[in-house]
Design a protein around this motif. Structure first.
Motif, mmCIF file in Angstrom:
data_model
loop_
_atom_site.group_PDB
_atom_site.id
_atom_site.type_symbol
_atom_site.label_atom_id
_atom_site.label_comp_id
_atom_site.label_asym_id
_atom_site.label_seq_id
_atom_site.Cartn_x
_atom_site.Cartn_y
_atom_site.Cartn_z
ATOM 1 N N SER A 108 0.810 -1.210 0.000
ATOM 2 C CA SER A 108 0.000 0.000 0.000
ATOM 3 C C SER A 108 0.847 1.265 0.000
ATOM 4 N N ASP A 109 0.359 2.265 -0.729
ATOM 5 C CA ASP A 109 0.863 3.630 -0.644
ATOM 6 C C ASP A 109 -0.235 4.480 -0.001
ATOM 7 N N THR A 110 0.011 5.770 0.122
ATOM 8 C CA THR A 110 -1.008 6.701 0.607
ATOM 9 C C THR A 110 -0.990 7.935 -0.282
ATOM 10 N N PHE A 111 -2.172 8.385 -0.707
ATOM 11 C CA PHE A 111 -2.267 9.575 -1.557
ATOM 12 C C PHE A 111 -3.132 10.622 -0.860
ATOM 13 N N TRP A 112 -2.479 11.698 -0.446
ATOM 14 C CA TRP A 112 -3.122 12.792 0.272
ATOM 15 C C TRP A 112 -3.241 13.971 -0.676
ATOM 16 N N GLU A 208 -11.915 20.338 0.685
ATOM 17 C CA GLU A 208 -10.638 20.748 1.254
ATOM 18 C C GLU A 208 -9.557 19.683 1.095
ATOM 19 N N GLU A 209 -9.901 18.420 1.335
ATOM 20 C CA GLU A 209 -8.884 17.375 1.199
ATOM 21 C C GLU A 209 -9.527 16.016 1.022
ATOM 22 N N ARG A 210 -8.714 15.077 0.553
ATOM 23 C CA ARG A 210 -9.144 13.688 0.420
ATOM 24 C C ARG A 210 -7.944 12.792 0.644
ATOM 25 N N MET A 211 -8.162 11.724 1.380
ATOM 26 C CA MET A 211 -7.120 10.714 1.581
ATOM 27 C C MET A 211 -7.579 9.406 0.958
ATOM 28 N N CYS A 212 -6.784 8.907 0.026
ATOM 29 C CA CYS A 212 -7.044 7.613 -0.602
ATOM 30 C C CYS A 212 -5.899 6.677 -0.250
ATOM 31 N N ILE A 213 -6.227 5.486 0.218
ATOM 32 C CA ILE A 213 -5.218 4.471 0.530
ATOM 33 C C ILE A 213 -5.400 3.334 -0.464
ATOM 34 N N PRO A 214 -4.570 3.306 -1.524
ATOM 35 C CA PRO A 214 -4.666 2.215 -2.503
ATOM 36 C C PRO A 214 -3.827 1.018 -2.052
ATOM 37 N N ILE A 215 -4.355 -0.164 -2.261
ATOM 38 C CA ILE A 215 -3.670 -1.400 -1.870
ATOM 39 C C ILE A 215 -3.590 -2.307 -3.092
ATOM 40 N N LEU A 216 -2.375 -2.643 -3.494
ATOM 41 C CA LEU A 216 -2.171 -3.569 -4.605
ATOM 42 C C LEU A 216 -2.126 -4.984 -4.047
ATOM 43 N N VAL A 217 -2.892 -5.888 -4.663
ATOM 44 C CA VAL A 217 -3.129 -7.214 -4.090
ATOM 45 C C VAL A 217 -2.763 -8.308 -5.088
#
Length: 244
Positions: A108-112, A208-217
């Motif tokens: 997983s990465d994190t995209f803020w 104002e903001e969004r946090m997406c946590i993508p997980i490669l499986v």
């Protein structure tokens, strides 16, 4: 017309998108958002020659290759891992009728994305062809109150990989979507599951903001490729001097 016939209809290589909405205990998404923000900042690109760079410093999507799920051992991240594991198994059972009882591997990465930093522009179309499945989770989604345009609400769009697009007749079969793209608007607690080859992107969002946590499986099965390193096969490292 009095002529007998026999008919069979078969769907060929369809694509699927699963959307779950988790109702998490109070404080869970807030804490996960906090941890993900720390991870996003820690893994921004700072040196152009870092071999783990994914992208570059020209935009906010550039980051270092890492695994948020492994590096952050907080309880909320472990819970997220369990949620993703359950969703992957549900997807496989619902789509393929396959009850997976083996290992599932995740990275997983994190995209803020923040409006204050000019990062609320969405994400360009892309795929993850090296991953069996992709899971995304949204612990924070801000949308401007009263916003009505789907192009300004951070919609996730999933494109027809066959590039067939729209037909010139209506589709009244609820089991199928026919169009250039299928879209959904993620909310706090949203989780999507889809296969890595499916092209997807997201639109501009006015909040104002969004946090997406993508997980490669990757899903481990007995038929999975069993590739081995050349150095393990040969018993030496052919790129080192003395083995030309």
């Amino acid at each position: 017309m009095n002529i007998k016939s026999h008919t069979q209809i078969q769907t060929i290589f369809p694509s699927f998108v699963m959307h779950k909405r988790w109702e998490m205990p109070p404080g869970f998404n807030e804490r996960l958002h906090e941890l993900a923000c720390e991870d996003a900042i820690r893994n921004r690109i700072t040196k152009a020659d870092n071999p783990t760079n994914i992208g570059d410093t020209s935009n906010h999507l550039g980051h270092l290759r890492h695994n948020f799920l492994v590096e952050c051992q907080e309880p909320e991240v472990k819970t997220l891992t369990q949620m993703a594991d359950l969703a992957v198994r549900e997807y496989l059972a619902s789509v393929y009728g396959y009850q997976h009882e083996g290992e599932v591997r995740m990275m997983s990465d994190t995209f803020w994305q923040r409006r204050s930093h000019g990062e609320n522009v969405g994400i360009n179309s892309h795929t993850h062809i090296k991953a069996d499945l992709v899971v995304t989770y949204y612990p924070r989604v801000d949308v401007e109150p009263g916003e009505t345009s789907s192009l300004r609400k951070g919609a996730c769009r999933f494109y027809d990989p066959a590039n067939v697009g729209k037909r010139f007749w209506p589709c009244n079969n609820d089991a199928f979507f026919v169009g250039g793209w299928y879209q959904l608007e993620p909310q706090e607690g949203s989780m999507t599951v889809f296969e890595g080859y499916v092209p997807h992107d997201s639109t501009f969002f006015s909040g104002e903001e969004r946090m997406c946590i993508p997980i490669l499986v990757d899903v481990d099965t007995p038929k999975k490729h069993c590739k081995a390193a050349v150095s393990d096969i040969l018993g030496y490292k052919p790129w080192e001097k003395g083995h030309e």
